[in-house]
Design a protein around this motif. Structure first.
Motif, mmCIF file in Angstrom:
data_model
loop_
_atom_site.group_PDB
_atom_site.id
_atom_site.type_symbol
_atom_site.label_atom_id
_atom_site.label_comp_id
_atom_site.label_asym_id
_atom_site.label_seq_id
_atom_site.Cartn_x
_atom_site.Cartn_y
_atom_site.Cartn_z
ATOM 1 N N MET A 1 0.834 -1.192 0.000
ATOM 2 C CA MET A 1 0.000 0.000 0.000
ATOM 3 C C MET A 1 0.872 1.247 0.000
ATOM 4 O O MET A 1 1.962 1.274 0.566
ATOM 5 N N ILE A 2 0.392 2.282 -0.658
ATOM 6 C CA ILE A 2 1.080 3.568 -0.666
ATOM 7 C C ILE A 2 0.150 4.622 -0.065
ATOM 8 O O ILE A 2 -1.075 4.484 -0.105
ATOM 9 N N PRO A 3 0.700 5.671 0.527
ATOM 10 C CA PRO A 3 -0.152 6.700 1.135
ATOM 11 C C PRO A 3 -0.878 7.545 0.095
ATOM 12 O O PRO A 3 -0.359 7.780 -0.995
ATOM 13 N N TRP A 4 -2.064 7.971 0.462
ATOM 14 C CA TRP A 4 -2.830 8.923 -0.338
ATOM 15 C C TRP A 4 -2.599 10.317 0.240
ATOM 16 O O TRP A 4 -2.834 10.571 1.418
ATOM 17 N N LEU A 5 -2.126 11.233 -0.609
ATOM 18 C CA LEU A 5 -1.769 12.565 -0.156
ATOM 19 C C LEU A 5 -2.903 13.551 -0.411
ATOM 20 O O LEU A 5 -3.456 13.596 -1.510
ATOM 21 N N THR A 6 -3.225 14.344 0.563
ATOM 22 C CA THR A 6 -4.074 15.509 0.351
ATOM 23 C C THR A 6 -3.150 16.685 0.055
ATOM 24 O O THR A 6 -1.928 16.595 0.247
ATOM 25 N N PRO A 7 -3.694 17.806 -0.426
ATOM 26 C CA PRO A 7 -2.818 18.958 -0.710
ATOM 27 C C PRO A 7 -2.001 19.419 0.491
ATOM 28 O O PRO A 7 -0.958 20.047 0.317
ATOM 29 N N GLU A 8 -2.458 19.096 1.704
ATOM 30 C CA GLU A 8 -1.731 19.531 2.899
ATOM 31 C C GLU A 8 -0.632 18.555 3.316
ATOM 32 O O GLU A 8 0.212 18.890 4.147
ATOM 33 N N ASP A 30 -1.582 17.385 -5.611
ATOM 34 C CA ASP A 30 -1.883 18.270 -6.731
ATOM 35 C C ASP A 30 -0.617 18.518 -7.533
ATOM 36 O O ASP A 30 0.449 17.993 -7.212
ATOM 37 N N LEU A 31 -0.748 19.323 -8.598
ATOM 38 C CA LEU A 31 0.384 19.640 -9.470
ATOM 39 C C LEU A 31 0.734 21.120 -9.380
ATOM 40 O O LEU A 31 1.160 21.731 -10.354
ATOM 41 N N SER A 32 0.568 21.693 -8.217
ATOM 42 C CA SER A 32 0.925 23.098 -8.028
ATOM 43 C C SER A 32 2.427 23.272 -8.153
ATOM 44 O O SER A 32 3.197 22.320 -7.949
ATOM 45 N N PRO A 33 2.898 24.477 -8.496
ATOM 46 C CA PRO A 33 4.346 24.700 -8.555
ATOM 47 C C PRO A 33 5.051 24.338 -7.250
ATOM 48 O O PRO A 33 6.140 23.743 -7.268
ATOM 49 N N GLU A 52 -5.757 7.780 -14.316
ATOM 50 C CA GLU A 52 -5.213 7.448 -13.001
ATOM 51 C C GLU A 52 -5.137 8.678 -12.115
ATOM 52 O O GLU A 52 -5.122 9.805 -12.613
ATOM 53 N N PRO A 53 -5.082 8.492 -10.804
ATOM 54 C CA PRO A 53 -4.769 9.626 -9.920
ATOM 55 C C PRO A 53 -3.322 10.051 -10.146
ATOM 56 O O PRO A 53 -2.545 9.355 -10.807
ATOM 57 N N ILE A 54 -2.936 11.181 -9.593
ATOM 58 C CA ILE A 54 -1.530 11.601 -9.651
ATOM 59 C C ILE A 54 -0.693 10.586 -8.882
ATOM 60 O O ILE A 54 -0.958 10.309 -7.709
ATOM 61 N N LEU A 55 0.306 10.014 -9.546
ATOM 62 C CA LEU A 55 1.200 9.048 -8.916
ATOM 63 C C LEU A 55 2.591 9.657 -8.823
ATOM 64 O O LEU A 55 3.056 10.300 -9.762
ATOM 65 N N TRP A 56 3.251 9.417 -7.699
ATOM 66 C CA TRP A 56 4.576 9.983 -7.431
ATOM 67 C C TRP A 56 5.591 8.863 -7.302
ATOM 68 O O TRP A 56 5.344 7.859 -6.645
ATOM 69 N N TRP A 57 6.780 9.065 -7.911
ATOM 70 C CA TRP A 57 7.762 7.989 -8.050
ATOM 71 C C TRP A 57 9.157 8.434 -7.614
ATOM 72 O O TRP A 57 9.530 9.601 -7.770
ATOM 73 N N ILE A 112 1.839 12.637 -20.645
ATOM 74 C CA ILE A 112 1.912 14.099 -20.599
ATOM 75 C C ILE A 112 0.523 14.649 -20.922
ATOM 76 O O ILE A 112 0.227 15.087 -22.031
ATOM 77 N N THR A 113 -0.335 14.568 -19.936
ATOM 78 C CA THR A 113 -1.725 14.968 -20.086
ATOM 79 C C THR A 113 -1.846 16.487 -20.183
ATOM 80 O O THR A 113 -0.875 17.228 -19.995
ATOM 81 N N GLU A 114 -3.055 16.955 -20.443
ATOM 82 C CA GLU A 114 -3.293 18.407 -20.479
ATOM 83 C C GLU A 114 -2.947 19.045 -19.135
ATOM 84 O O GLU A 114 -2.373 20.141 -19.078
ATOM 85 N N ASP A 115 -3.273 18.338 -18.037
ATOM 86 C CA ASP A 115 -2.963 18.881 -16.711
ATOM 87 C C ASP A 115 -1.453 18.971 -16.498
ATOM 88 O O ASP A 115 -0.954 19.959 -15.936
#
Length: 236
Positions: A1-8, A30-33, A52-57, A112-115
């Protein structure tokens, strides 16, 4: 399992990334700067499909390129001399990332999605993301983009519409970064194309040492090429 991140939420330590799939660390946020820059400073990058949700690697090992180790084949030297490509920095970032997002043979979908495109265009406007453009007869035929922090460059993607155009972008780019004293280009994940140019894999622990040492080094250069073609093809 991996953690689910909220913006905070902060990222977990990269040592907690999964071994399979290699490097998957977290999802969400999120993908904020601010989020993206925090990720790169910790050796983390986003990579996910449109559904997919945003995945971090943070994979282990890590594929990297030392700028001084760039390999320039005899055939590529000849092509650069003969065909007179025009290479530039930050001339059209939006066009480069859009070209990188185009479907490729055997790869109909793109991460490389629009987002993603909009997020990195925002980083470019803030001065963190940079592009390399290769033009032939005025037409954009190749390029790459990524993030610069300190004396490290985090490469994201490249494209080619002519034979060797992405290699030419990469060679010119690596030679310029070498002149500016950059320590490393992060290539993220190994592939044969990058290996042919001189990329290698290193343990994640070693990659983290580069982050600790070079991220906060000041950069005083402007993002303009100041190497002539002869400087590129005549150097070893």
């Amino acid at each position: 399992m991996i953690p689910w991140l909220t913006p905070e939420c902060s990222f977990p330590p990269i040592e907690e990334a999964l071994e399979e799939p290699n490097g998957l660390l977290a999802a969400g946020a999120d993908l904020s700067p601010e989020r993206l820059l925090s990720a790169y400073r910790q050796g983390i990058f986003p990579w996910f499909a449109d559904d997919e949700p945003i995945l971090w690697w943070s994979p282990n090992p890590r594929c990297v390129m030392r700028p001084e180790a760039i390999h320039l084949s005899k055939s590529l030297r000849k092509r650069i001399r003969r065909e007179g490509f025009d290479v530039s920095f930050d001339n059209d970032f939006a066009a480069v990332i859009k070209a990188c997002a185009e479907p490729r043979p055997g790869q109909p979908e793109t991460w490389i999605t629009e987002d993603i495109q909009q997020a990195y265009i925002n980083l470019h406007r803030l001065g963190h993301a940079h592009s390399v453009e290769v033009r032939e007869d005025g037409q954009l035929v190749g390029g790459l983009y990524g993030i610069a922090i300190g004396k490290l460059f985090f490469g994201e993607s490249m494209f080619s519409r002519r034979t060797d155009a992405s290699k030419i972008a990469y060679v010119f780019f690596a030679k310029q970064l070498q002149k500016w004293g950059y320590a490393l280009i992060d290539c993220q994940v190994y592939n044969d194309h990058l290996a042919s140019l001189g990329a290698e894999v290193i343990p994640r622990t070693e990659f983290k040492q580069y982050l600790d040492r070079y991220l906060d080094m000041p950069c005083t250069h402007s993002w303009q090429f100041d190497l002539a073609t002869d400087d590129i093809v005549s150097s070893q």
